[in-house]
Design a protein around this motif. Sequence first.
Motif, PDB file in Angstrom:
ATOM      1  N   VAL A  70       0.849  -1.193   0.000  1.00  0.00           N
ATOM      2  CA  VAL A  70       0.000   0.000   0.000  1.00  0.00           C
ATOM      3  C   VAL A  70       0.886   1.244   0.000  1.00  0.00           C
ATOM      4  O   VAL A  70       1.793   1.375   0.833  1.00  0.00           O
ATOM      5  N   ILE A  71       0.624   2.149  -0.936  1.00  0.00           N
ATOM      6  CA  ILE A  71       1.322   3.434  -0.950  1.00  0.00           C
ATOM      7  C   ILE A  71       0.558   4.382  -0.029  1.00  0.00           C
ATOM      8  O   ILE A  71      -0.635   4.626  -0.247  1.00  0.00           O
ATOM      9  N   PRO A  72       1.195   4.915   1.009  1.00  0.00           N
ATOM     10  CA  PRO A  72       0.485   5.773   1.969  1.00  0.00           C
ATOM     11  C   PRO A  72      -0.093   7.026   1.312  1.00  0.00           C
ATOM     12  O   PRO A  72       0.408   7.495   0.280  1.00  0.00           O
ATOM     13  N   GLY A  73      -1.132   7.555   1.932  1.00  0.00           N
ATOM     14  CA  GLY A  73      -1.802   8.724   1.388  1.00  0.00           C
ATOM     15  C   GLY A  73      -0.886   9.918   1.205  1.00  0.00           C
ATOM     16  O   GLY A  73      -1.010  10.660   0.215  1.00  0.00           O
ATOM     17  N   ASP A  74       0.051  10.132   2.137  1.00  0.00           N
ATOM     18  CA  ASP A  74       0.934  11.290   1.993  1.00  0.00           C
ATOM     19  C   ASP A  74       1.868  11.127   0.799  1.00  0.00           C
ATOM     20  O   ASP A  74       2.211  12.106   0.122  1.00  0.00           O
ATOM     21  N   LYS A  75       2.264   9.880   0.509  1.00  0.00           N
ATOM     22  CA  LYS A  75       3.106   9.638  -0.662  1.00  0.00           C
ATOM     23  C   LYS A  75       2.298   9.806  -1.943  1.00  0.00           C
ATOM     24  O   LYS A  75       2.791  10.363  -2.936  1.00  0.00           O
ATOM     25  N   VAL A  76       1.047   9.336  -1.928  1.00  0.00           N
ATOM     26  CA  VAL A  76       0.173   9.529  -3.086  1.00  0.00           C
ATOM     27  C   VAL A  76      -0.020  11.020  -3.346  1.00  0.00           C
ATOM     28  O   VAL A  76       0.021  11.488  -4.488  1.00  0.00           O
ATOM     29  N   SER A  77      -0.215  11.788  -2.281  1.00  0.00           N
ATOM     30  CA  SER A  77      -0.366  13.233  -2.419  1.00  0.00           C
ATOM     31  C   SER A  77       0.883  13.863  -3.026  1.00  0.00           C
ATOM     32  O   SER A  77       0.800  14.739  -3.897  1.00  0.00           O
ATOM     33  N   GLU A  78       2.033  13.397  -2.588  1.00  0.00           N
ATOM     34  CA  GLU A  78       3.294  13.910  -3.143  1.00  0.00           C
ATOM     35  C   GLU A  78       3.402  13.592  -4.634  1.00  0.00           C
ATOM     36  O   GLU A  78       3.766  14.452  -5.447  1.00  0.00           O
ATOM     37  N   THR A 108       0.982  12.939  -6.763  1.00  0.00           N
ATOM     38  CA  THR A 108      -0.071  13.571  -7.571  1.00  0.00           C
ATOM     39  C   THR A 108      -0.117  15.081  -7.389  1.00  0.00           C
ATOM     40  O   THR A 108      -1.079  15.725  -7.821  1.00  0.00           O
ATOM     41  N   HIS A 109       0.893  15.636  -6.762  1.00  0.00           N
ATOM     42  CA  HIS A 109       0.965  17.093  -6.550  1.00  0.00           C
ATOM     43  C   HIS A 109      -0.256  17.614  -5.797  1.00  0.00           C
ATOM     44  O   HIS A 109      -0.777  18.691  -6.099  1.00  0.00           O
ATOM     45  N   GLY A 110      -0.715  16.798  -4.835  1.00  0.00           N
ATOM     46  CA  GLY A 110      -1.809  17.219  -3.979  1.00  0.00           C
ATOM     47  C   GLY A 110      -3.199  16.977  -4.530  1.00  0.00           C
ATOM     48  O   GLY A 110      -4.189  17.267  -3.849  1.00  0.00           O
ATOM     49  N   LEU A 111      -3.312  16.424  -5.726  1.00  0.00           N
ATOM     50  CA  LEU A 111      -4.635  16.210  -6.320  1.00  0.00           C
ATOM     51  C   LEU A 111      -5.393  15.077  -5.637  1.00  0.00           C
ATOM     52  O   LEU A 111      -6.620  15.106  -5.533  1.00  0.00           O
ATOM     53  N   VAL A 112      -4.675  14.053  -5.192  1.00  0.00           N
ATOM     54  CA  VAL A 112      -5.288  12.898  -4.527  1.00  0.00           C
ATOM     55  C   VAL A 112      -4.444  12.568  -3.303  1.00  0.00           C
ATOM     56  O   VAL A 112      -3.209  12.527  -3.390  1.00  0.00           O
ATOM     57  N   ASP A 113      -5.103  12.328  -2.164  1.00  0.00           N
ATOM     58  CA  ASP A 113      -4.350  11.995  -0.954  1.00  0.00           C
ATOM     59  C   ASP A 113      -4.828  10.692  -0.319  1.00  0.00           C
ATOM     60  O   ASP A 113      -4.566  10.418   0.847  1.00  0.00           O
ATOM     61  N   ARG A 114      -5.530   9.881  -1.100  1.00  0.00           N
ATOM     62  CA  ARG A 114      -6.020   8.592  -0.610  1.00  0.00           C
ATOM     63  C   ARG A 114      -4.954   7.523  -0.840  1.00  0.00           C
ATOM     64  O   ARG A 114      -4.327   7.487  -1.905  1.00  0.00           O
ATOM     65  N   LYS A 115      -4.736   6.651   0.133  1.00  0.00           N
ATOM     66  CA  LYS A 115      -3.749   5.579  -0.022  1.00  0.00           C
ATOM     67  C   LYS A 115      -4.111   4.706  -1.221  1.00  0.00           C
ATOM     68  O   LYS A 115      -5.288   4.549  -1.564  1.00  0.00           O
ATOM     69  N   TRP A 116      -3.077   4.151  -1.858  1.00  0.00           N
ATOM     70  CA  TRP A 116      -3.311   3.351  -3.065  1.00  0.00           C
ATOM     71  C   TRP A 116      -2.798   1.929  -2.863  1.00  0.00           C
ATOM     72  O   TRP A 116      -1.620   1.720  -2.568  1.00  0.00           O
ATOM     73  N   GLN A 126      -8.794   3.486  -8.432  1.00  0.00           N
ATOM     74  CA  GLN A 126      -8.082   4.668  -7.944  1.00  0.00           C
ATOM     75  C   GLN A 126      -7.027   5.153  -8.932  1.00  0.00           C
ATOM     76  O   GLN A 126      -6.840   6.359  -9.110  1.00  0.00           O
ATOM     77  N   SER A 127      -6.329   4.231  -9.594  1.00  0.00           N
ATOM     78  CA  SER A 127      -5.320   4.666 -10.564  1.00  0.00           C
ATOM     79  C   SER A 127      -5.976   5.369 -11.742  1.00  0.00           C
ATOM     80  O   SER A 127      -5.465   6.382 -12.244  1.00  0.00           O
ATOM     81  N   HIS A 128      -7.120   4.863 -12.194  1.00  0.00           N
ATOM     82  CA  HIS A 128      -7.835   5.525 -13.285  1.00  0.00           C
ATOM     83  C   HIS A 128      -8.302   6.917 -12.857  1.00  0.00           C
ATOM     84  O   HIS A 128      -8.261   7.867 -13.650  1.00  0.00           O
ATOM     85  N   TYR A 129      -8.721   7.022 -11.617  1.00  0.00           N
ATOM     86  CA  TYR A 129      -9.206   8.314 -11.143  1.00  0.00           C
ATOM     87  C   TYR A 129      -8.066   9.330 -11.044  1.00  0.00           C
ATOM     88  O   TYR A 129      -8.246  10.510 -11.360  1.00  0.00           O
ATOM     89  N   VAL A 130      -6.899   8.874 -10.632  1.00  0.00           N
ATOM     90  CA  VAL A 130      -5.735   9.768 -10.598  1.00  0.00           C
ATOM     91  C   VAL A 130      -5.472  10.334 -11.990  1.00  0.00           C
ATOM     92  O   VAL A 130      -5.223  11.534 -12.164  1.00  0.00           O
ATOM     93  N   GLY A 131      -5.551   9.461 -13.009  1.00  0.00           N
ATOM     94  CA  GLY A 131      -5.358   9.933 -14.377  1.00  0.00           C
ATOM     95  C   GLY A 131      -6.406  10.936 -14.796  1.00  0.00           C
ATOM     96  O   GLY A 131      -6.116  11.911 -15.496  1.00  0.00           O
ATOM     97  N   ALA A 132      -7.642  10.721 -14.340  1.00  0.00           N
ATOM     98  CA  ALA A 132      -8.728  11.627 -14.719  1.00  0.00           C
ATOM     99  C   ALA A 132      -8.562  13.000 -14.084  1.00  0.00           C
ATOM    100  O   ALA A 132      -8.760  14.027 -14.747  1.00  0.00           O
ATOM    101  N   VAL A 133      -8.217  13.041 -12.801  1.00  0.00           N
ATOM    102  CA  VAL A 133      -8.083  14.347 -12.149  1.00  0.00           C
ATOM    103  C   VAL A 133      -6.822  15.071 -12.619  1.00  0.00           C
ATOM    104  O   VAL A 133      -6.769  16.305 -12.619  1.00  0.00           O
ATOM    105  N   GLU A 134      -5.811  14.320 -13.037  1.00  0.00           N
ATOM    106  CA  GLU A 134      -4.632  14.949 -13.629  1.00  0.00           C
ATOM    107  C   GLU A 134      -5.003  15.603 -14.957  1.00  0.00           C
ATOM    108  O   GLU A 134      -4.439  16.628 -15.337  1.00  0.00           O
TER     109      GLU A 134
END
Length: 424
Positions: free
Chosen positions: A108-116, A118-126, A175-183
């Motif tokens: 699991v990638i922690p939420g703070d790392k996901v935020s880093e 995604t440049h703050g766009l997503v902060d949910r663990k992956w 979640q990975s698809h959603y990261v791409g969408a918000v990017e």
Amino acid sequence: MIYFQQGSEFIEISPQEVKAAIFSALDKLGLREKVLVVPPDITRYHSRAGEITRDIYAYYGTSLKDIMPALGTHVPMTGDEISMMFSGVPKELFRVHDWRNDVVTVGVIPGDKVSEITHGLVDRKWPAQLNKLVSQGGHDLILSVGQVVPHEVIGMANYNKNLFVGTGGSEGINQSHYVGAVEGIENVLGRADNPVRALLNYASDHFIQELPVIYIQTVIGRNEEGDLVMRGLFIGDDVEVFKLAVELSLKVNFNLLDEPLQKVVVYLDPAEFKTTWLGNKSIYRTRMAMADGGELIVLAPGLKEFGEDKQIDKLIRKYGYCGRAAVQEAIRENEDLQENLGAAAHLMHSSSEGRFSITYCPGFVTQEEIESINYQYADLKEMLDVYNPDDLREGFNTMPDGEEIYYISNPALGLWAYRGRFKG
């Protein structure tokens, strides 16, 4: 480590040369007794992965124990599709990936790392998820086979996407698809360096180092006669093999245009495209080329459903392709979308945001159904009489009445963009 590399936008690699390259690379690996192959499914028929899988079987014989097509969210391959794509390979070797039930979380990638990332766009663990056969099957070699080509969710397809999405689970895929969408699809398409790929690379580096994975990557393009040929073949065990394939794919598969396109006609091969979930590559791959006020016509003789998955099909029918803002609002207000962020991402990607019109010409879906998801409808037979694929060539065409169109026979094979819109 790179075990084999050959590629240029000017060469054609023959089946005999492919087989020799596969054998040469596998020779370098030494004895293997329990081999798993993860090729793409029928939606990547032109990747040449079927032929490569056949070569792998010829090399390993009974040591090839399992073949698991990287279905992701797609429906399982039929027996006829397996025979067509993997002729000569025993059907009893094939396993079906169940993305909702048959996976394990390998890290699991922690939420703070996901935020880093995604440049703050997503902060949910992956959660990095894999099919149990991949992560716990006890294989001494896993061969991940696939085509590198521009992709709407991850910028450039293949490499570790084949594992974490192709054999991944619902939570990780959504979640990975959603990261791409918000990017933003325009910020991802055709770019190997993006937040979604960074998530997968982090997972590869931290969670699956012990898995004996070798990547076999192809690059496919058209020659001057319009035939699909292999331009590149790269085999290796780390990100360098992907980078080599990406560099070539951008030369082979990326069509950069000097002017935006007013009218584009896309044909969807009925053997590959039976849903808008897949067929909307016609939108993803052309949207950066379309002129404001332009028209996209999608000839879809095989279209039978909207989603590859019954649950996703239901969501598409419920919400339609209503645009980014409307989808984001629907996510906030509806639990069914919150639990299916991959479907939400698809809904975002599949709208023109009112910038150009989208007309679908389906083989098996009604006008009412097409219009209910916010596309325009046209009769397939009537449109085929006007835009007969047999009479059209790739790219610009002048019709008998003087109309200028741009024709694409398979949107999965490339990316088209107006130079002024693509900020490389």
